[in-house]
Write an enzyme that holds these catalytic residues in place. Structure first.
Site, short mmCIF file in Angstrom:
data_model
loop_
_atom_site.label_atom_id
_atom_site.label_comp_id
_atom_site.label_asym_id
_atom_site.label_seq_id
_atom_site.Cartn_x
_atom_site.Cartn_y
_atom_site.Cartn_z
CG LEU A 130 46.35 40.83 35.07
CD1 LEU A 130 46.20 39.33 35.33
CD2 LEU A 130 47.81 41.17 34.76
CG ASP A 131 45.87 44.10 28.46
OD1 ASP A 131 45.54 45.18 28.99
OD2 ASP A 131 46.89 43.96 27.76
NE ARG A 132 37.93 41.10 25.92
CZ ARG A 132 37.65 40.07 25.09
NH1 ARG A 132 36.98 39.02 25.54
NH2 ARG A 132 38.01 40.12 23.84
#
Length: 285
Positions: A130-132
């Site tokens: 997942l993106d930050r």
């Protein structure tokens, strides 16, 4: 500490070999077999080392033994909610602003560092990334076998807050490619990889719409790119033109996952509790 997996041969086939049984019937990846066959005692049948081409019979017991290959990540004392924890995998609810992997500027504040604190003897194997600034359900496998079975096999559903009033659901089927002259941004382009996103608006308020989405593919930034392509970029998404007046990061949350347990093959469906939604979603609950 080595990770040991045991499989009892439950197939009657005179032509059965170690590789055929493990690959066809137990879902062991070719990469894992290639690695183990070069390790002394990596693959055994009834306690005796064997080759992948050796025959096996009904009732035999095959053991795979992976040596400790810990990546030695710095452990973190921070905790995050755990949705499910089994012998094969652990399911976290990742908060916003937390990267999954360590990187430049994030050496000790990632999900990988939290995993290292709980399982110092195991390498960190996230099933997907997942993106930050994307929150929600994130799964880490505890063995190469579990990772191989689960990677690419987890269906994910998301909640997103998009800019604008979206009244009708639908499907975006548009290929995604890397944006020219950028190592981060993506765009819809005919030369890109196929990407399919299904979306359903749930409610609208204050110029924003809460949307439920599920993906048939898993391209980098897929939801962010597709919603911007439709003219409804995610709220707070500076990279793709979202409305940033109210939010400092893009509003995206992985709220549901579906997969088959790599050891039992049982269907698993998990939902992140509403109370675990980031505070920024409070007005949309």
């Amino acid at each position: 500490m080595p990770v040991t997996l045991q499989f009892d041969v439950d197939v009657r086939d005179a032509a059965l070999t170690v590789e055929i049984f493990l690959r066809k019937y137990k879902g062991v990846s070719r990469r894992m077999l290639t690695r183990l066959k070069h390790i002394s005692g990596g693959i055994c049948c009834n306690g005796i080392p064997v080759r992948t081409i050796d025959p096996v019979r009904f009732g035999d017991s095959i053991t795979l033994c992976e040596p400790d290959s810990s990546a030695a990540l710095m452990p973190s004392s921070r905790t995050v909610p755990v949705l499910l924890n089994t012998a094969a995998y652990i399911v976290y609810i990742k908060p916003i602003h937390m990267p999954v992997h360590p990187s430049q500027g994030h050496r000790d504040d990632t999900l990988g560092n939290i995993f290292a604190a709980n399982y110092p003897q195991l390498p960190f194997r996230p099933v997907y990334r997942l993106d930050r600034d994307t929150s929600g359900i994130c799964i880490a496998a505890k063995s190469a076998y579990a990772a191989g079975r689960m990677q690419g096999a987890v269906q994910k559903s998301y909640l997103a807050l998009v800019s604008g009033i979206l009244c009708k659901g639908g499907t975006v089927c548009a290929p995604i490619a890397r944006q020219k002259d950028s190592i981060i941004a993506r765009c819809v382009h005919n030369d890109g990889k196929p990407a399919v996103t299904h979306f359903t608006p749930l409610c609208s308020s204050g110029g924003y719409t809460l949307v439920s989405l599920w993906l048939e593919t898993g391209r980098t930034h897929q939801i962010r790119v597709h919603m911007a392509y439709l003219g409804y970029p995610l709220a707070g998404d500076r990279l793709y033109g979202g409305d940033c007046r109210m939010f400092s990061h893009h509003m995206l949350h992985c709220g549901c996952v579906q997969f088959f347990d790599p050891e039992t093959n049982d269907a698993v469906v998990l939902y992140a509790p509403w109370e675990e939604l980031p505070a920024e979603f409070a007005g949309c609950k």
